[in-house]
Write an enzyme that holds these catalytic residues in place. Structure first.
Site, PDB file in Angstrom:
ATOM      1  CE1 TYR A   1       4.362  -2.265  -7.537  1.00 37.31           C
ATOM      2  CE2 TYR A   1       4.659  -4.432  -8.276  1.00 37.31           C
ATOM      3  CZ  TYR A   1       4.123  -2.973  -8.658  1.00 37.31           C
ATOM      4  OH  TYR A   1       3.468  -2.710  -9.690  1.00 37.31           O
TER       5      TYR A   1
ATOM      6  CG  ASP B   1       1.489  -8.281 -14.541  1.00 38.60           C
ATOM      7  OD1 ASP B   1       1.170  -7.800 -13.474  1.00 38.60           O
ATOM      8  OD2 ASP B   1       1.548  -7.617 -15.617  1.00 38.60           O
TER       9      ASP B   1
END
Length: 462
Positions: free
Chosen positions: A254, A172
């Site tokens: 990330y 997501d």
């Protein structure tokens, strides 16, 4: 149609059930997938029982909700499946805690999917998911498998050996990034499909949004040049607004762990507990409370909000809370629903998925092998998943993708063959390790921490 959820006792399962029960895509008379049976599979009757209470309360709020079954028998669960959603956590939160701690004790990043912790998670998970994929191929060969089991990219790649193109990985975070940019540019969710296109490329948890075209015009430069707009993009705040301006793209959040590694490790070590320890404590309390509560749905909702609000806390200042619009910005359950909807009805949907680099479409990234699973924009319809072309990668993007996937591929080979030398190579060559000495120490640490890894290697020296 029948949907099977692997890891059906997992904390976030009610999100998937709510999505298929409400099916928000069934608007304006448009066709929508009709899931009339949901089967939750888990190896823990305790967790299944808790989620059964939550889902039962949620089901009462829908007209004609899907019937729900619960089982600890995998083959029984898979019989007659049309779609399979995989969200299994091999080793539970205890496994995650060990993955984090072994790395942190060596001064390395201890995180679930990034760095050595992610490699250890893959090493523990791939043997299990290979067997599950083999079973799916035998029991439900016509089903589509939607993989959310982390590390999603390399796990999806391992499952492809048995399932081919009928397994697709989802996450997501990339579509959440597209949504944030669309929102600040004034495009509502209901108009996203017809007005917005984008160039997104990378691996799972390592990618870049390089253009966002609205009504035929790339508006990403407008966002990068506007301080007020850029401040509304969580990824820019986490990684650094000046740096995303410098690279001319918005990275997946990330990448914080790659570009601000020392800071991330310092913040994790300064905290009272790691993320794995927090989730273990919270989930233990949740499963205990929900079994006793007269309102299991409210207990679950409260715990979910706390969990989302503390996500990637190490990337923010100690007194900085996650913004409410970012807490509400996720939604892997919506990605899964849109994927199922397009495959079942043929109504095209554009989304970002984890798929093979090569195939009938040719190579998306010419420099990478065909079997590498990449994360890229796709169009999905009744014929399957069709990756969209992207602009050539910059050398820096290609370099880190190739190096990371080389590391992960060595780990995957070790997981499939029991070759400890490949695991040593995988740990050593990861961009956040870059050391045979540390790679050996990681391998020894994870063999000591995880009986399943020790058993995999049969006592071989690192």
């Amino acid at each position: 149609m029948k949907l099977v959820i692997l890891g059906g006792g997992g904390f976030r399962v009610p999100l998937v059930y709510d999505a298929v029960a409400g099916n928000a895509l069934a608007v304006d008379g448009a066709p929508a997938v009709n899931i009339d049976e949901v089967v939750l599979y888990d190896n823990s009757e305790h967790r299944l029982g808790a989620i059964e209470r939550v889902v039962g309360e949620h089901a009462a709020g829908f007209d004609n909700p899907p019937a729900v079954g619960f089982t600890t028998d995998l083959r029984q669960a898979l019989e007659g499946a049309d779609f399979i959603f995989s969200a299994i956590r091999v080793g539970g939160t205890a496994g995650r805690i060990a993955d984090e701690r072994v790395a942190l004790e060596l001064g390395l990043l201890g995180q679930e999917t990034i760095g050595p912790g992610g490699l250890a998670y893959a090493l523990r998970t791939i043997p299990v998911m290979r067997e599950i994929a083999r079973t799916i191929a035998e029991v439900a060969p016509g089903a589509w498998t939607i993989n959310f089991t982390n590390p999603a990219g390399i796990v999806t790649q391992a499952m492809r050996e048995f399932l081919g193109n009928r397994v697709v990985g989802i996450c997501d975070t990339p579509i959440g990034l597209v949504r944030r940019v669309s929102r600040v540019l004034g495009v509502s969710l209901e108009h996203e499909q017809e007005r917005v296109s984008y160039d997104y490329i990378g691996l799972n948890h390592l990618g870049w949004l390089r253009s966002v075209t609205i009504d035929g015009v790339d508006r990403l430069p407008d966002v990068l040049d506007d301080e007020a707009l850029l401040d509304q993009i969580e990824e820019a705040r986490v990684i650094g607004k000046d740096f995303v301006r410098a690279i001319g793209a918005l990275p997946n959040e990330y990448l914080y762990y790659y570009w601000r590694t020392d800071e991330a490790v310092e913040h994790i070590l300064e905290a009272d507990e790691t993320r794995g320890q927090y989730l273990a404590r919270q989930q233990e309390e949740f499963y205990r409370r929900v079994a006793e509560s007269d309102g299991p749905g409210e207990t679950w909702s409260t715990a979910l909000h706390e969990r989302e609000a503390t996500y990637m806390a190490e990337a923010r200042e100690s007194d900085e809370e996650r913004r409410e619009e970012d807490v509400a910005g996720g939604g892997y359950q919506e990605v899964a629903l849109r994927l199922m909807n397009a495959l079942a009805t043929g109504r095209p949907e554009r989304m970002i998925l984890d798929v093979a680099n090569g195939g009938a479409h040719g190579r998306i990234v010419p420099e990478l092998p065909d079997d590498v699973v990449i994360e890229v924009g796709c169009v999905v319809d009744a014929e399957g998943v069709h990756p969209l072309p992207v602009a050539p990668l910059e050398l820096s993007q290609l370099g880190i993708m190739a190096r990371l996937r080389g590391s992960e591929q060595a780990i995957a080979t070790a997981a499939a063959t029991g070759d400890a030398r490949q695991a040593w190579i995988g740990f050593s060559m990861h961009p956040l390790v870059d050391s045979p000495r540390l790679g050996r120490a990681l391998l020894d640490g994870y063999v000591a921490a995880h009986p399943s890894i020790a058993e995999l290697f049969g006592g071989q020296p690192g």
